[in-house]
Scaffold this motif. Structure first.
Motif, PDB file in Angstrom:
ATOM      1  N   ASN B 177       0.808  -1.217   0.000  1.00  0.00           N
ATOM      2  CA  ASN B 177       0.000   0.000   0.000  1.00  0.00           C
ATOM      3  C   ASN B 177       0.841   1.267   0.000  1.00  0.00           C
ATOM      4  O   ASN B 177       0.442   2.271  -0.570  1.00  0.00           O
ATOM      5  CB  ASN B 177      -0.947   0.007   1.200  1.00  0.00           C
ATOM      6  N   TYR B 178       2.011   1.206   0.644  1.00  0.00           N
ATOM      7  CA  TYR B 178       2.872   2.385   0.638  1.00  0.00           C
ATOM      8  C   TYR B 178       3.375   2.653  -0.783  1.00  0.00           C
ATOM      9  O   TYR B 178       3.633   3.779  -1.156  1.00  0.00           O
ATOM     10  CB  TYR B 178       4.059   2.205   1.594  1.00  0.00           C
ATOM     11  N   GLU B 182      -4.275   0.839  -2.157  1.00  0.00           N
ATOM     12  CA  GLU B 182      -5.477   0.145  -2.619  1.00  0.00           C
ATOM     13  C   GLU B 182      -6.625   1.124  -2.833  1.00  0.00           C
ATOM     14  O   GLU B 182      -7.495   0.899  -3.653  1.00  0.00           O
ATOM     15  CB  GLU B 182      -5.949  -0.849  -1.537  1.00  0.00           C
ATOM     16  N   HIS B 183      -6.639   2.179  -1.994  1.00  0.00           N
ATOM     17  CA  HIS B 183      -7.776   3.100  -2.028  1.00  0.00           C
ATOM     18  C   HIS B 183      -7.308   4.535  -2.231  1.00  0.00           C
ATOM     19  O   HIS B 183      -6.269   4.945  -1.703  1.00  0.00           O
ATOM     20  CB  HIS B 183      -8.575   2.995  -0.739  1.00  0.00           C
ATOM     21  N   SER B 184      -8.129   5.270  -2.986  1.00  0.00           N
ATOM     22  CA  SER B 184      -7.706   6.600  -3.437  1.00  0.00           C
ATOM     23  C   SER B 184      -7.395   7.576  -2.299  1.00  0.00           C
ATOM     24  O   SER B 184      -6.497   8.397  -2.421  1.00  0.00           O
ATOM     25  CB  SER B 184      -8.764   7.185  -4.365  1.00  0.00           C
ATOM     26  N   ILE B 185      -8.104   7.484  -1.175  1.00  0.00           N
ATOM     27  CA  ILE B 185      -7.899   8.511  -0.139  1.00  0.00           C
ATOM     28  C   ILE B 185      -6.503   8.465   0.484  1.00  0.00           C
ATOM     29  O   ILE B 185      -6.073   9.434   1.095  1.00  0.00           O
ATOM     30  CB  ILE B 185      -8.950   8.458   1.004  1.00  0.00           C
ATOM     31  N   TYR B 186      -5.789   7.349   0.333  1.00  0.00           N
ATOM     32  CA  TYR B 186      -4.469   7.248   0.981  1.00  0.00           C
ATOM     33  C   TYR B 186      -3.335   7.777   0.113  1.00  0.00           C
ATOM     34  O   TYR B 186      -2.208   7.888   0.575  1.00  0.00           O
ATOM     35  CB  TYR B 186      -4.171   5.786   1.336  1.00  0.00           C
ATOM     36  N   LYS B 189      -0.836  10.507   1.382  1.00  0.00           N
ATOM     37  CA  LYS B 189      -0.181  10.110   2.635  1.00  0.00           C
ATOM     38  C   LYS B 189       0.915   9.078   2.421  1.00  0.00           C
ATOM     39  O   LYS B 189       1.884   9.000   3.158  1.00  0.00           O
ATOM     40  CB  LYS B 189      -1.224   9.538   3.604  1.00  0.00           C
ATOM     41  N   MET B 190       0.724   8.233   1.403  1.00  0.00           N
ATOM     42  CA  MET B 190       1.639   7.118   1.207  1.00  0.00           C
ATOM     43  C   MET B 190       2.999   7.545   0.651  1.00  0.00           C
ATOM     44  O   MET B 190       3.977   6.855   0.824  1.00  0.00           O
ATOM     45  CB  MET B 190       1.015   6.081   0.250  1.00  0.00           C
ATOM     46  N   LYS B 193       5.481   7.846   3.408  1.00  0.00           N
ATOM     47  CA  LYS B 193       5.793   6.520   3.956  1.00  0.00           C
ATOM     48  C   LYS B 193       6.766   5.791   3.038  1.00  0.00           C
ATOM     49  O   LYS B 193       7.704   5.146   3.484  1.00  0.00           O
ATOM     50  CB  LYS B 193       4.494   5.706   4.099  1.00  0.00           C
TER      51      LYS B 193
END
Lengths: 146, 209
Positions: B177-178, B182-186, B189-190, B193
């Protein structure tokens, strides 16, 4: 004479191995509940549990042998395999970046009951959607609850 | 006499050619079996990071580590081992150079993990999991391993990786995920990371941009 002795030795070795394998089999977990197609249809299992061919009594421990009389299990039965709520929260750690981890949310931390969202024999629900309807509905935050 | 001498020379030369080729094959297999080789493909970064974060990658009290091939290649026969190594190697080379690497849905791939994690590999090291006298084996483990044995060879056969997911790659879903949320809202933020990870793990051949 020597040949006969060797033969006896091999025969006893093979029978020992066979006996041992039989013993292993009898030690395997077996349920007295016969899972008929009707029972399977009435109480379907979730994908992973079904794939593992889990028996009723894996979860419904000590509840007799009649599926009709089974009660909902305590969450220690879930955590028997799924380790701990902290462990589960850690697996979704990437969601913590937005404090949106359902297993470690700003509202409840890692303290929710499993069955607030996860159901075994009927479709699961998403408790977050009670308020965060839009995000859940459009799948922009998380997938369907397994 | 001359003929015997000739045959002898042929035999010796043949022997050396044989040794030379076997050593070549051995050397080739050995050199292409470490994570240093596997990490050459950029798209493997999250897997390598997750591996380094796992007891199988050396993060344990003992510090011993398994190689990629110990789990991800069949160990039932040498022929199958080399065949699978060659075919998957060629396939992956093709994907790396000509395929759409960014379009790979790794989360989806993980659902079929039992097709690329081989039980014989697990049991090569963990052969004692059926030992009832093993003190570290919990009742839960005994119960499930009995279940495994019971279903072995039947249509419902289960595999180690069914239950032991993320083994060998602790936190894989997070790391994937970093790199690719998987999802647009992250998404935003990633980035930070990922940057952190790249710096933390660059010594393992992870390429910083």
């Amino acid at each position: 004479m020597k040949k006969v002795l060797i033969l006896i030795y091999f025969i006893s070795l093979i029978s020992l191995i066979y006996a041992n394998s039989q013993k292993e089999e009898s030690n395997a977990l077996s349920s007295s509940i016969k899972i008929t197609p009707e029972i399977k249809k009435k109480y379907p299992l979730k994908h992973s549990h079904n794939k593992l061919s889990l028996d009723c009594i894996f979860c419904h421990v000590g509840q007799g042998v009649n599926p009709e009389n089974f009660e909902a299990v305590d969450e220690d039965k879930c955590l028997f395999c799924h380790k701990s709520k902290i462990y589960l929260a850690k697996r979704l750690e990437f969601m913590d970046t937005l404090k949106a981890n359902p297993h470690n949310s700003v509202h409840d931390g890692p303290n929710l009951y499993c069955d607030e969202c996860h159901r075994e024999h009927k479709p699961s629900v998403n408790m977050c959607s009670e308020c965060h309807l839009k995000e859940i509905k459009n799948n922009i935050w998380m997938k369907d609850t397994p | 006499m001359k003929q015997i001498f000739f045959i002898l020379i042929l035999l010796v030369v043949g022997l050396f050619i044989g040794i030379f080729f076997s050593y070549g094959v051995y050397y080739g297999i050995h050199k292409t079996s470490s994570e240093n080789f596997c990490v050459l493909c950029h798209e493997m970064d999250p897997m390598v990071i997750a591996y380094k974060n796992d007891p199988h990658g050396g993060k344990s009290k003992i510090g011993a580590s398994a190689r990629c091939v110990d789990c991800h290649l069949p160990h039932d026969s040498l022929v199958n081992y080399i065949y699978t190594k060659a075919t998957t190697g060629v396939k992956e080379l093709g994907i790396h150079f000509f395929g759409n690497v960014d379009g790979i849905d790794w989360q989806k791939m993980r659902e079929s993990r039992e097709s690329f994690v081989y039980d014989e590999g697990c049991l090569n090291c963990h052969g004692n999991i059926f030992d009832k006298k093993l003190a570290t084996l919990s009742t839960k483990a005994q119960k499930m391993h009995n279940h495994y044995n019971k279903l072995k060879g039947t249509e419902q056969e289960v595999k180690c990786a069914f239950c032991h997911f993320e083994v060998g790659h602790t936190g894989l879903r997070n790391y994937l995920n970093y790199y690719n949320p998987e999802h647009s809202i992250y998404k935003e933020k990633m980035e930070n990371k990922k940057e952190e990870l790249l710096n933390e793990y660059k010594e393992y051949g992870i390429k910083t941009k």
